[in-house]
Design a protein around this motif. Structure first.
Motif, short mmCIF file in Angstrom:
data_model
loop_
_atom_site.label_atom_id
_atom_site.label_comp_id
_atom_site.label_asym_id
_atom_site.label_seq_id
_atom_site.Cartn_x
_atom_site.Cartn_y
_atom_site.Cartn_z
N LEU A 18 16.99 10.42 5.06
CA LEU A 18 17.16 11.74 4.60
C LEU A 18 15.89 12.59 4.53
CD1 LEU A 18 19.59 13.53 3.58
CD2 LEU A 18 18.78 12.72 1.22
N ASP A 19 15.05 12.01 4.24
CA ASP A 19 13.62 12.89 4.26
C ASP A 19 13.17 13.51 5.67
OD1 ASP A 19 10.96 13.62 2.68
OD2 ASP A 19 9.90 12.30 4.36
N ILE A 20 13.37 12.34 6.71
CA ILE A 20 13.20 13.12 7.89
C ILE A 20 14.37 14.23 8.40
CG2 ILE A 20 13.24 12.51 10.42
CD1 ILE A 20 10.76 11.31 9.10
N ILE A 21 15.65 13.80 7.69
CA ILE A 21 16.67 14.94 8.11
C ILE A 21 16.06 16.48 7.51
CG2 ILE A 21 18.93 15.61 7.51
CD1 ILE A 21 19.46 12.66 8.08
N LYS A 22 15.74 16.22 6.22
CA LYS A 22 15.36 17.41 5.36
C LYS A 22 14.20 18.22 6.12
CE LYS A 22 15.93 16.15 0.73
NZ LYS A 22 15.49 15.89 -0.57
N ARG A 23 13.20 17.37 6.69
CA ARG A 23 11.95 18.10 6.96
C ARG A 23 12.29 18.73 8.41
NH1 ARG A 23 8.25 13.06 6.41
NH2 ARG A 23 7.06 14.18 7.92
N SER A 24 13.10 17.77 9.40
CA SER A 24 13.44 18.53 10.41
C SER A 24 14.49 19.66 10.58
CB SER A 24 13.91 17.18 11.54
OG SER A 24 14.93 16.69 10.83
N SER A 25 15.12 19.69 9.52
CA SER A 25 16.00 21.03 9.24
C SER A 25 15.29 22.32 9.17
CB SER A 25 16.99 20.75 8.23
OG SER A 25 16.54 20.72 6.83
N LYS A 26 13.86 22.03 8.71
CA LYS A 26 13.03 23.16 8.59
C LYS A 26 12.36 23.55 9.81
CE LYS A 26 12.21 22.03 3.62
NZ LYS A 26 11.46 21.24 2.91
N VAL A 27 12.12 22.60 10.53
CA VAL A 27 11.56 22.62 11.94
C VAL A 27 12.47 23.42 13.10
CG1 VAL A 27 10.15 21.76 13.69
CG2 VAL A 27 9.97 21.15 11.24
N PHE A 28 13.68 22.98 13.05
CA PHE A 28 14.85 23.34 13.96
C PHE A 28 15.90 24.07 13.55
CE2 PHE A 28 12.90 19.07 15.25
CZ PHE A 28 12.24 19.60 16.34
N ASP A 29 16.58 24.90 14.50
CA ASP A 29 17.63 25.89 13.93
C ASP A 29 18.92 24.86 13.45
OD1 ASP A 29 16.24 28.13 14.48
OD2 ASP A 29 16.82 27.93 16.66
N ILE A 54 26.90 9.46 5.46
CA ILE A 54 25.94 10.72 5.74
C ILE A 54 26.40 12.13 5.62
CG2 ILE A 54 24.46 11.96 7.82
CD1 ILE A 54 24.49 8.97 9.15
N GLN A 55 27.49 12.36 5.62
CA GLN A 55 28.23 13.74 5.31
C GLN A 55 27.96 13.89 3.86
OE1 GLN A 55 31.96 13.08 7.05
NE2 GLN A 55 31.80 14.54 8.88
N LYS A 56 28.25 13.11 3.02
CA LYS A 56 28.01 13.16 1.56
C LYS A 56 26.52 13.74 1.41
CE LYS A 56 31.24 9.58 -0.47
NZ LYS A 56 31.29 8.69 -1.52
N CYS A 57 25.66 13.10 2.10
CA CYS A 57 24.27 13.32 1.79
C CYS A 57 23.67 14.66 2.47
CB CYS A 57 23.09 12.26 2.42
SG CYS A 57 23.94 10.52 1.66
N ILE A 58 24.31 15.09 3.35
CA ILE A 58 23.81 16.40 4.12
C ILE A 58 24.71 17.46 3.78
CG2 ILE A 58 22.96 15.02 5.72
CD1 ILE A 58 25.40 16.25 7.39
N ALA A 59 25.52 17.52 2.67
CA ALA A 59 26.32 18.45 2.23
C ALA A 59 25.57 19.85 1.85
CB ALA A 59 27.17 18.35 0.97
N GLU A 60 24.06 19.62 1.42
CA GLU A 60 23.30 21.00 0.82
C GLU A 60 22.69 21.44 1.98
OE1 GLU A 60 19.53 19.72 -1.28
OE2 GLU A 60 20.75 17.97 -1.34
N PHE A 61 22.59 20.90 3.20
CA PHE A 61 21.86 21.53 4.48
C PHE A 61 22.73 22.07 5.43
CE2 PHE A 61 19.64 17.58 2.84
CZ PHE A 61 18.75 18.20 2.47
N PRO A 62 22.96 23.37 5.35
CA PRO A 62 24.22 24.01 6.25
C PRO A 62 23.68 23.62 7.60
CG PRO A 62 22.80 25.67 5.16
CD PRO A 62 22.28 24.39 4.60
N ASN A 63 22.32 23.44 8.09
CA ASN A 63 22.36 23.40 9.59
C ASN A 63 22.03 22.04 10.23
OD1 ASN A 63 19.85 23.09 8.25
ND2 ASN A 63 18.40 24.04 9.83
#
Ligand code: ADP
Length: 168
Positions: A18-29, A54-63
């Protein structure tokens, strides 16, 4: 649009992922989390269950989106129109395998780049296997996986644990 794919088994997703997902969501559209269907490796969770967790965990990241795939990663990349692969690196031991995969994917499609993100030091020891092992032996998995899914993991391990058919 700069779209990246973050591929893996995610059996189950951990706080390291999840940490990698969060950080990459800031780098990529847009980031597509790609859950690999590996017919040779029976996991604890089936593919649809991994996607749901995964869907449960990424709900707060729209991209950030999640999709399963089978076969070659570069074919999946093409189907979602992405040119960048994101991988996480925990230790030197991850490097050799990831290096080989990155070169192979680049050989198969020279337009594809692999970008590596260093693990957050907090999660450098964390893997899906170790989470399953801790849960199986009744240890506390708080802080290892997103809070939204820790009960799902515990009940799954309790249900499947004694069947011994899934691989740590
Ligand atoms: P695992 O090794 O936990 O079973 P996956 O095969 O699902 O994980 O790994 C998917 C990607 O996530 C890989 O690039 C892997 O290096 C990365 N990754 C896994 N755990 C972590 C972590 N704790 N910190 C950073 N990256 C990680």
């Amino acid at each position: 649009m700069r779209r990246a794919v973050y591929p893996g088994s995610f059996d189950p997703i951990t706080n390291g992922h999840l940490d990698i997902i969060k950080r990459s969501s800031k780098v990529f559209d847009e980031v597509v989390v790609g859950v690999l269907v590996n017919p040779d490796k029976k996991g604890l969770f089936d593919i649809d269950e991994r996607v749901t967790l995964i869907q449960k965990c990424i709900a707060e990241f729209p991209n950030v989106k999640v999709q399963s795939f089978s076969g070659l990663l570069i074919n999946f990349m093409k189907s979602v129109d992405a040119k960048v692969i994101v991988k996480g690196l925990r230790a030197v031991s991850d490097f050799e395998y990831e290096f080989q995969m990155a070169l192979m994917n680049n050989k198969l499609n020279p337009n594809i780049e692999t970008v590596f993100m260093m693990t957050n030091a907090k999660y450098s020891y964390l893997s899906s296997s170790s989470v399953k092992q801790v849960a199986m032996f009744g240890g506390c998995i708080k802080g290892l996986v997103p809070n939204e899914i820790s009960d799902d993991i515990i009940s799954k391990v309790n249900k499947e644990g004694d069947k011994g058919i899934w691989k740590l």
